[in-house]
Design a protein around this motif. Sequence first.
Motif, PDB file in Angstrom:
ATOM      1  N   UNK A   1       0.826  -1.207   0.000  1.00 51.99           N
ATOM      2  CA  UNK A   1       0.000   0.000   0.000  1.00 51.99           C
ATOM      3  C   UNK A   1       0.864   1.263   0.000  1.00 51.99           C
ATOM      4  N   UNK A   2       0.620   2.146  -0.937  1.00 51.60           N
ATOM      5  CA  UNK A   2       1.443   3.347  -1.091  1.00 51.60           C
ATOM      6  C   UNK A   2       0.666   4.343  -1.949  1.00 51.60           C
ATOM      7  N   UNK A   3       0.304   5.502  -1.465  1.00 51.79           N
ATOM      8  CA  UNK A   3       0.640   6.057  -0.154  1.00 51.79           C
ATOM      9  C   UNK A   3      -0.181   5.395   0.958  1.00 51.79           C
ATOM     10  N   UNK A   4       0.269   5.619   2.190  1.00 48.83           N
ATOM     11  CA  UNK A   4      -0.422   5.009   3.326  1.00 48.83           C
ATOM     12  C   UNK A   4      -0.487   6.008   4.491  1.00 48.83           C
ATOM     13  N   UNK A   5      -1.414   6.965   4.385  1.00 51.88           N
ATOM     14  CA  UNK A   5      -1.445   8.025   5.412  1.00 51.88           C
ATOM     15  C   UNK A   5      -2.179   7.571   6.684  1.00 51.88           C
ATOM     16  N   UNK A   6      -1.764   6.430   7.225  1.00 51.61           N
ATOM     17  CA  UNK A   6      -2.457   5.895   8.411  1.00 51.61           C
ATOM     18  C   UNK A   6      -2.178   6.752   9.642  1.00 51.61           C
ATOM     19  N   UNK A   7      -2.975   6.545  10.677  1.00 52.40           N
ATOM     20  CA  UNK A   7      -2.812   7.336  11.901  1.00 52.40           C
ATOM     21  C   UNK A   7      -2.474   6.445  13.092  1.00 52.40           C
ATOM     22  N   UNK A   8      -1.847   5.299  12.799  1.00 50.07           N
ATOM     23  CA  UNK A   8      -1.453   4.383  13.878  1.00 50.07           C
ATOM     24  C   UNK A   8      -0.437   4.992  14.831  1.00 50.07           C
ATOM     25  N   UNK A   9       0.350   5.960  14.351  1.00 50.16           N
ATOM     26  CA  UNK A   9       1.303   6.660  15.219  1.00 50.16           C
ATOM     27  C   UNK A   9       0.719   7.982  15.716  1.00 50.16           C
ATOM     28  N   UNK A  10      -0.571   8.166  15.575  1.00 49.16           N
ATOM     29  CA  UNK A  10      -1.211   9.418  15.961  1.00 49.16           C
ATOM     30  C   UNK A  10      -1.643  10.182  14.719  1.00 49.16           C
ATOM     31  N   UNK A  11      -2.522  11.164  14.964  1.00 50.29           N
ATOM     32  CA  UNK A  11      -3.106  11.890  13.842  1.00 50.29           C
ATOM     33  C   UNK A  11      -2.321  13.131  13.460  1.00 50.29           C
ATOM     34  N   UNK A  12      -1.005  13.146  13.725  1.00 55.38           N
ATOM     35  CA  UNK A  12      -0.207  14.343  13.443  1.00 55.38           C
ATOM     36  C   UNK A  12      -0.281  15.284  14.635  1.00 55.38           C
TER      37      UNK A  12
END
Length: 380
Positions: free
Chosen positions: A314-325
């Motif tokens: 999967x690319x791009x992958x703007x996931x939020x598993x590390x937080x939502x920015x």
Amino acid sequence: PWDRYARLRSGDPVHRHAEPGGPGFWAVMRHADIQYVSRRPEVFSSAAGGVMVPDPTEEQLSRNRLMMLFQDPPEHTATRAVVNRGFTPRMIGKLEEHIRDICRELVDAALARGTVDFVADIAAPLPLYVICELLGAPAEDREKVFTWSNALIGADDPDFATQDTEPIFELINYAVALGAQRRAEPRDDIVSKLVASGEDGSGMDDLALGVFVVLLAVAGNETTRNAASGGLQAFFDHPEQWERLLADRSLLRTLPDEVVRWVSPVVTMRRTTLTETELGGKTIPAGDKVVLYYPSGNRDADVFPDADVFDIGRDPNPHIGFGGGGPHFCLGAHLARMEVRVLFEVLAERAPGIAPAGTARRLRSNFVNSIKEMPVRLRM
Ligand code: HEM
């Protein structure tokens, strides 16, 4: 929970959840709203009520606020600036070969035994050994640090829960001693960078360092452990993705983010509104709890095509598993990606025939998405 998440996302994405006998909270289910909240600490505070869903006592709250996870700007900005000195791409990059050695050591030992518990024998020691490397702690201290960190992660599971605060102090004392050593004899390691006083004299004192190491133990261990075990489970559930990886190692580049999206090791973080505000068409009063559901945002079809498909390319992958920015975005994201990437690289190279050898047991927790035990057979 996936059906429920999907129903809330489309029907009631900022859902008022009434708790019997409690104040209730707002459940934020969509990717865009989770990002919105994460990036507005002036409205959605981490300091006011802590980041876990249950309300802490005033005493817990004031103790927690020593950690940056529980701070708001401008305090948080200052703490994070000091910490960022240690977590530069160069410092993290230096760890890659060590991480590969650790993964090989763990996987080879497991191969020699054949059948092992993937959690206890590989996924749990890996991040812990990496944090020891990161701190520059000698290898003979690993087991000690491991025991304290495990005791610290007081999940709401009876097998793990502990009221014992002793390990926290043991860990703090250990970090303070390490810091004193590095102040006296600085090395090219992270602790030396953290305790060195900057031009403005802003280096970490004993307390700040001790507290930071506790935060690392809490934030860096169980999360990475669950990404590793949940990632392997995802491969067991989608064997065609494992075959794909074995045939094409260039997928190691995109694999870690898809594992983190798919597993979402952290289920929720909480904020508290400082003022009345609008979100998703709802009016949220000041002082309310707002809970971010990362796994839900990570399956949001508005952002991810085929959101319910595990796709290691999967690319791009703007996931939020590390937080939502925003200001609290995971400090260890690069490091965690590297650990996941190198672990699956080593498994693909040395144990491509890895297979389940029994049923995995999940941890009972609504904060972390965790596998407690996972019997596997390692084979070439
Ligand atoms: C913060 C996830 C690994 C250190 C966070 C947050 C999440 C998260 C969701 C909160 C973001 C927010 O509130 O906006 C993860 C996941 C990991 C992982 C899924 C593994 C796959 C690590 C590692 C370390 C680490 C390996 C350190 C060695 C931290 C710290 C914070 C944090 C210190 C607090 C940052 C701040 O408040 O400014 N992480 N994390 N994490 N993480 Fe991670």
